[in-house]
Design an enzyme around this catalytic site. Structure first.
Site, PDB file in Angstrom:
ATOM      1  N   HIS A   1      -3.744  -5.733   1.235  1.00 12.94           N
ATOM      2  CA  HIS A   1      -3.660  -6.061   2.657  1.00 12.94           C
ATOM      3  C   HIS A   1      -4.115  -7.517   2.824  1.00 12.94           C
ATOM      4  O   HIS A   1      -5.179  -7.898   2.355  1.00 12.94           O
ATOM      5  CB  HIS A   1      -4.537  -5.122   3.478  1.00 12.94           C
ATOM      6  CG  HIS A   1      -4.082  -3.710   3.440  1.00 12.94           C
ATOM      7  ND1 HIS A   1      -2.880  -3.301   3.977  1.00 12.94           N
ATOM      8  CD2 HIS A   1      -4.660  -2.596   2.908  1.00 12.94           C
ATOM      9  CE1 HIS A   1      -2.740  -2.000   3.794  1.00 12.94           C
ATOM     10  NE2 HIS A   1      -3.793  -1.548   3.144  1.00 12.94           N
TER      11      HIS A   1
ATOM     12  N   CYS B   1       0.844  -1.199   0.000  1.00  7.89           N
ATOM     13  CA  CYS B   1       0.000   0.000   0.000  1.00  7.89           C
ATOM     14  C   CYS B   1       0.879   1.249   0.000  1.00  7.89           C
ATOM     15  O   CYS B   1       1.576   1.525  -0.955  1.00  7.89           O
ATOM     16  CB  CYS B   1      -0.973  -0.049   1.174  1.00  7.89           C
ATOM     17  SG  CYS B   1      -2.408   1.036   0.953  1.00  7.89           S
TER      18      CYS B   1
END
Length: 493
Positions: A435, A329
């Site tokens: 994630h 991310c």
């Protein structure tokens, strides 16, 4: 619908743990139970199937309760982004960044959202488990309470107070908290629990006698021993117990000031031959065999922090030494050549150079990508599929003008019946928005092979199966050490 609120004498007293364990215990006793936290402040978040964003703790609790996580389990989520501001997420949807002083001016409007969501649950479960925040008797905050006493008073439910003996002064914690409650609220108490006891429980056998002298009408439910192997992820960015785990080859995770989704590191705790550690200085990278840059709620600010601390140079030096580097991310965005956030939608505004380890550029826009996807990993050793999710505001693209440096994707994802490439895979550098990337043992093993870590032994049990096992073991601990009759009697009325 019955309602039970788990209150704490302080932050990190064990409220999230208790809701998770109690939810698992009620579920296996045939009770239709759901978790709820009116307002959460955390950068550890989860994406629901509908694309809503909630606190990770409520998602964990939902799974322990046997329910699918939905936005109504955490109607207000605040994600700190620095400079006294947080991104406001209402019923799963990201709104504006808001300063604390401005947020508190909207308490009554926010209470209407909480109240409506509480009513949503009335005919959808038998028991609603509410989690408090901090302490319910912070005298300077009680008049703008949204999460501790106001919800349980609205539902006319009951509460359980959890004290943390590890902090010391547990008698003062519990008795003092109880004395500061109003008489009306005191009458709603089901009991209290002493949590995180380390050592011989017999040394605490006379505790009931001392508590009863000051709280004769509030039942003492018992003391819970601290079980290091029964700790699901914390809603805080990092709890103390998660700082370092395991033994063996060191995998260094960069602990950004605005760290988000730190739970991405936890699947490594299942494996042997690996030590996970969180680092904040360049010297700590000297012995790292793998370096991972996790998510960030303020990517540009944390990238500047990397440079200020000398960590950026240490990461580049490690890369030249042949150490694999992984970005997830915000960490993925930092590995590129340029990052542009002209409007400050993700934190600090500006245009900056990245670490230059991947041929990508990232531009931040106000549109936030929030969705669940199925990850598909294929290597010479294994093919694996599992559910992951994305939460990011940046749009990352390959630099197509440099044809000599185009790299393949890291893996494939499936979303809305469509398949597409995801992430970027260099020789020793991986980047991904996913994630949950390391919830796949195949991914973890591929990375340690890239790092020539021969001692790594992936767990035989999957991360998902271990989590379900964990929740049941937490329920076992409740049954073994607490008197649960007060809860049974309340639910049977």
């Amino acid at each position: 619908m019955k309602a039970i609120s788990i209150l704490g004498t302080s932050s990190n007293a064990g409220k999230s743990w208790m809701v998770t364990a109690l939810g698992a215990w009620l579920r296996r006793n045939g009770v239709r139970v759901a978790p709820f936290k009116a307002q959460n402040m955390s950068n550890n978040s989860y994406v629901t199937l509908e694309g809503g964003e909630i606190g990770r703790a409520q998602a964990v609790q939902a799974i322990a309760c046997g329910m699918r996580p939905i936005a109504e389990m955490n109607p207000i989520l605040l994600k700190p982004s620095g400079n006294g501001t947080s991104q406001l997420v209402l019923l799963g949807k990201a709104k504006q960044h808001i300063a604390a002083i401005d947020y508190y001016q909207h308490i009554e409007t926010l209470w209407e959202i909480v109240q409506d969501t509480l009513e949503f649950w009335r005919d959808r479960c038998d028991v609603l488990l509410l989690e408090g925040a901090g302490s319910p008797v912070e005298l300077n905050l009680m008049h703008r309470d949204l999460v501790n006493l106001r919800p349980i008073i609205h539902l006319q439910g009951r509460w359980i107070l959890v004290g943390d003996i590890e902090k010391g002064g547990v008698f003062a914690q519990i008795i003092g908290t109880h004395q500061l409650l109003s008489e009306t609220v005191k009458a709603m108490g089901l009991g209290f629990v002493v949590n995180k006891f380390r050592g011989d429980l017999r040394l605490f056998n006379d505790a009931d006698h001392h508590f009863r002298q000051h709280m004769p009408h509030l039942p003492y439910l018992g003391v819970l021993p601290y079980a290091s192997d029964l700790q699901p992820e914390s809603e805080d960015s990092l709890c103390h117990e998660a700082e370092t785990s395991g033994s063996g080859a060191k995998i260094a995770w960069i602990r950004f000031p605005h760290l988000s989704n730190s739970q991405d590191s936890q699947p490594w705790q299942l494996d042997a031959g690996i030590e996970t550690l969180w680092v904040q200085s360049a010297a700590e990278l000297d012995r790292a065999r793998i370096i991972i840059l996790p998510g960030s709620k303020n990517t540009l600010s944390d990238l500047q922090w990397l440079r200020t601390t000398g960590l950026a140079d240490a990461i580049l030096l490690a890369h030249r030494r042949g150490i694999p580097i992984v970005g997830i991310c915000g960490g993925y965005q930092m590995l590129g050549k340029y990052l542009s956030d002209r409007e400050g939608v993700a934190g600090k505004a500006g245009d900056v150079e990245g670490l230059g380890l991947l041929p990508i550029n990232t531009e931040f826009t106000a549109t936030k990508q929030v969705r669940q996807v199925q990850a598909i990993w294929q290597s010479e050793q294994a093919i694996d599929q599992w559910m992951t999710y994305e939460i990011h505001m940046g749009n990352t693209k390959s630099i197509e003008s440099d044809k000599s440096w185009l790299l393949p994707p890291l893996l494939t994802i499936q979303c809305d019946r469509e398949y597409r490439d995801e992430g970027t895979k260099g020789d020793l550098v991986w980047g991904s928005y996913l994630h949950g990337l390391f919830e796949s043992a195949a991914v973890r093993q591929s990375l340690t092979r890239l790092a020539n870590i021969s001692e790594h032994q992936p767990a035989l049990i999957s991360w998902q199966d271990r989590q379900h096992q964990l929740y049941n073991e937490m329920a076992d601990l409740l049954e073994a050490h607490l008197n649960l009759d007060e809860i049974r009697n309340y639910l049977d009325k």
